[in-house]
Design an enzyme around this catalytic site. Structure first.
Site, PDB file in Angstrom:
ATOM      1  N   SER A   1      -9.532   1.522   2.682  1.00  0.00           N
ATOM      2  CA  SER A   1      -8.705   2.299   1.783  1.00  0.00           C
ATOM      3  C   SER A   1      -7.651   1.507   1.026  1.00  0.00           C
ATOM      4  O   SER A   1      -7.168   1.963  -0.013  1.00  0.00           O
ATOM      5  CB  SER A   1      -8.025   3.410   2.584  1.00  0.00           C
ATOM      6  OG  SER A   1      -7.152   2.870   3.553  1.00  0.00           O
TER       7      SER A   1
ATOM      8  N   SER B   1      -9.565  -0.698   6.695  1.00  0.00           N
ATOM      9  CA  SER B   1      -8.902  -0.589   5.386  1.00  0.00           C
ATOM     10  C   SER B   1      -8.234  -1.838   4.855  1.00  0.00           C
ATOM     11  O   SER B   1      -7.856  -1.883   3.688  1.00  0.00           O
ATOM     12  CB  SER B   1      -7.877   0.536   5.413  1.00  0.00           C
ATOM     13  OG  SER B   1      -8.555   1.760   5.287  1.00  0.00           O
TER      14      SER B   1
ATOM     15  N   LYS C   1       0.862  -1.188   0.000  1.00  0.00           N
ATOM     16  CA  LYS C   1       0.000   0.000   0.000  1.00  0.00           C
ATOM     17  C   LYS C   1       0.898   1.237   0.000  1.00  0.00           C
ATOM     18  O   LYS C   1       1.880   1.297   0.758  1.00  0.00           O
ATOM     19  CB  LYS C   1      -0.860  -0.020   1.262  1.00  0.00           C
ATOM     20  CG  LYS C   1      -1.815   1.156   1.385  1.00  0.00           C
ATOM     21  CD  LYS C   1      -2.622   1.063   2.683  1.00  0.00           C
ATOM     22  CE  LYS C   1      -3.767   2.057   2.678  1.00  0.00           C
ATOM     23  NZ  LYS C   1      -4.612   1.946   3.871  1.00  0.00           N
TER      24      LYS C   1
HETATM   25  N1  GLN Z   1     -13.090   3.832   6.001  1.00  0.00           N
HETATM   26  C1  GLN Z   1     -12.115   4.154   6.995  1.00  0.00           C
HETATM   27  C2  GLN Z   1     -11.880   5.650   7.009  1.00  0.00           C
HETATM   28  O1  GLN Z   1     -12.125   6.280   6.010  1.00  0.00           O
HETATM   29  C3  GLN Z   1     -10.850   3.399   6.688  1.00  0.00           C
HETATM   30  C4  GLN Z   1      -9.629   3.904   7.355  1.00  0.00           C
HETATM   31  C5  GLN Z   1      -8.475   2.964   7.352  1.00  0.00           C
HETATM   32  O2  GLN Z   1      -8.618   1.853   7.829  1.00  0.00           O
HETATM   33  N2  GLN Z   1      -7.315   3.441   6.915  1.00  0.00           N
HETATM   34  O3  GLN Z   1     -11.464   6.191   7.997  1.00  0.00           O
END
Ligand code: GLN
Length: 483
Positions: A153, A177, A78
């Site tokens: 994400s 995420s 990532k």
């Molecule tokens: N959907 C979560 C957010 O937008 C995901 C965040 C993450 O795990 N990096 O905060």
């Protein structure tokens, strides 16, 4: 090698000389170049550098050196994790030209064991999102249906494993995420518990929740990767000193007689009926294997989204202050210092990141701090207590990973709250700091459905053990999209 092979299979093939590391890198480079234009799962391609690394691994093996079980295995990262010598953007233009001089600890440990970085993967900017539509490098398509999102994400990392563009990926999970994109793309993904894997070199989003973990084709593969990245790191004071178990032997232990908690708050009438059916069928498989199913309650679940979306923006607004266009990254021309800051940040961040910085700044400001930040911290403690209490009665907790299947592009982009609600089932475990795995457990409308298996903090071996036993008797994890 068959087209889709697990890490365990690649590892055996490399060890016995059936394939070389150069051939492995070539295989995945070709797939990336042929398939990724349809998906957009990579931001930076490092297949050329990977070739050089592969030659070194092959030479060491030819010289008789005994290498680790991941030596020569191509993997993706990532883009919110720093990688030495390879551009790391966080999917935001403010870091478009940023090439770190060091590796994040997890990446360092994998590279030191001989795994080969094949590229940096697309994600929502700095991890902010649930669909990958908040990337400044374009959204990532779902390999099962390119008109749908890959989840966020870490969408690029999940899509790349699902499409077999690398053997495994390393992602980051602050509030779903890893688990949500794993569920949407039909792969296995682990949110490690807070403190199990070093956050050093992971671009900070919400430092009290951020975790680093793997995506792979199976729970067994995830266990192999976790063995390399878990454990105390002097560079991250929040990593636990606790000993790291032997995951591969732990996951083979039987599950008969163990207790699975099913929290009623996750199975309400609002839950999509097909998702509910898939998850209940999966839980029934565990019963057949001799596990006991216990209905439990996690009473503060309904406050998780509100709590998460106060605390995360607060930590965000402070963490992202370092990206000012002065010290590193991309600087926009301004007439004076203040204008340079604002021009760089205006051009370098997408709307969602700006929204979080503003919400967080508001919630932390004088007069609001007690009402929002302090209150949210108190509710967070109640949510954590729910899990502590549940784990006195059961070994693991099972829920759907997401309330719905991968949605269509644009479905939620006009309403941020709708997007935030996608995290309803993943944010509680994040706030509690516990371990949670997502494994594929069937399909709804042709799209993968994920089963979330939650275990106590620093007990990754428990969700992995249940996931592994499930994958021994089902074949959902061996289904692959036609691309
Ligand atoms: N959907 C979560 C957010 O937008 C995901 C965040 C993450 O795990 N990096 O905060």
């Amino acid at each position: 090698m068959k087209e889709f092979s697990t890490l365990a299979e690649w590892s055996d093939a490399l060890k016995s000389g059936v394939v070389s590391a150069v051939e492995a890198v070539n295989f995945f480079s070709q797939r990336i170049h042929a398939i990724d234009p349809k998906l957009n799962s990579f931001i930076t391609d490092s297949t050329v550098e990977a070739q050089e690394e592969a030659k070194k691994i092959d030479a060491r093996r030819a010289a008789g050196e005994v290498l680790s079980d991941i030596a020569g295995i191509p993997f993706g990262i990532k883009d919110a994790l720093d990688s030495a010598g390879i551009r790391s953007t966080g999917a935001a233009k403010i870091l478009d030209t940023f090439v770190p001089t060091f590796d994040s600890t997890a990446i360092n440990r994998l590279r030191s064991a001989g795994a080969i970085v094949i590229g940096k993967q697309n994600c929502d900017s700095f991890g902010h999102g649930a669909s990958n539509e908040n990337s400044m490098y374009g959204a990532v398509s779902n390999p099962w249906d390119v008109s749908r999102v890959s989840g966020g994400s870490s969408g690029g990392s999940a899509a790349a494993v699902a499409a077999n563009l690398n053997v495994f990926s390393i992602g980051e999970d602050t509030g779903g995420s890893i688990r949500a994109p794993a569920s949407f793309c039909g792969v296995t993904g682990l949110k490690t518990s807070y403190g199990r894997v070093s956050r050093f070199g992971a671009m900070p989003m919400a430092s009290s929740l951020d975790t680093v973990g793997p995506f792979a084709h199976s729970a067994e593969d995830v266990a192999i990767i976790l063995q390399h990245i878990a454990g105390h790191d002097p560079l991250d004071a929040t990593t636990a000193e606790a000993p790291v178990p032997n995951y591969r032997s732990e996951i083979s232990k039987p599950i008969s007689g163990m207790k699975i908690g099913v929290p009623r708050e996750y199975f309400t009438d609002e839950l999509d009926t097909t998702i509910r059916a898939r998850v209940e069928e999966a839980i029934a498989e565990f019963k057949k294997m001799g596990a006991e199913i216990v209905e439990i309650s996690l009473p503060h679940t309904k406050y998780a989204i509100a709590t998460y979306y106060i605390l995360v923006p607060c930590e965000d607004s402070s963490n992202l202050a370092r990206l000012d266009g002065i010290r590193y990254g991309t600087r926009a021309a301004g007439q004076d210092l203040v204008h340079t800051y604002s021009a760089s940040r205006t051009a370098g961040f997408p709307d969602e990141v700006k929204r979080r910085i503003m919400i967080g700044t508001f919630a932390l400001s004088h007069g609001n701090f007690d009402a929002f930040y302090v209150q949210a911290q108190k509710v967070r403690t109640l949510i954590k207590h729910d899990f502590d209490e549940a784990f006195t009665k059961v070994d693991v907790i099972m829920t759907p990973t997401t309330p719905e299947i991968a949605f269509k592009f644009g479905d939620k982009t006009t309403d941020p709250v709708k997007m935030y609600l996608s995290d309803a089932f993943v944010s509680p475990a994040s706030l509690a700091g516990v371990a949670a795995l997502s494994v594929p457990c069937g399909f709804a409308q042709g799209m993968p459905v994920g089963l979330q298996i939650i275990g106590p903090r620093l007990a990754e071996e428990l969700p992995l053990r249940f996931g592994h036993h499930f994958q021994k008797i089902t074949n959902w994890h061996t289904q692959h999209p036609a691309l």
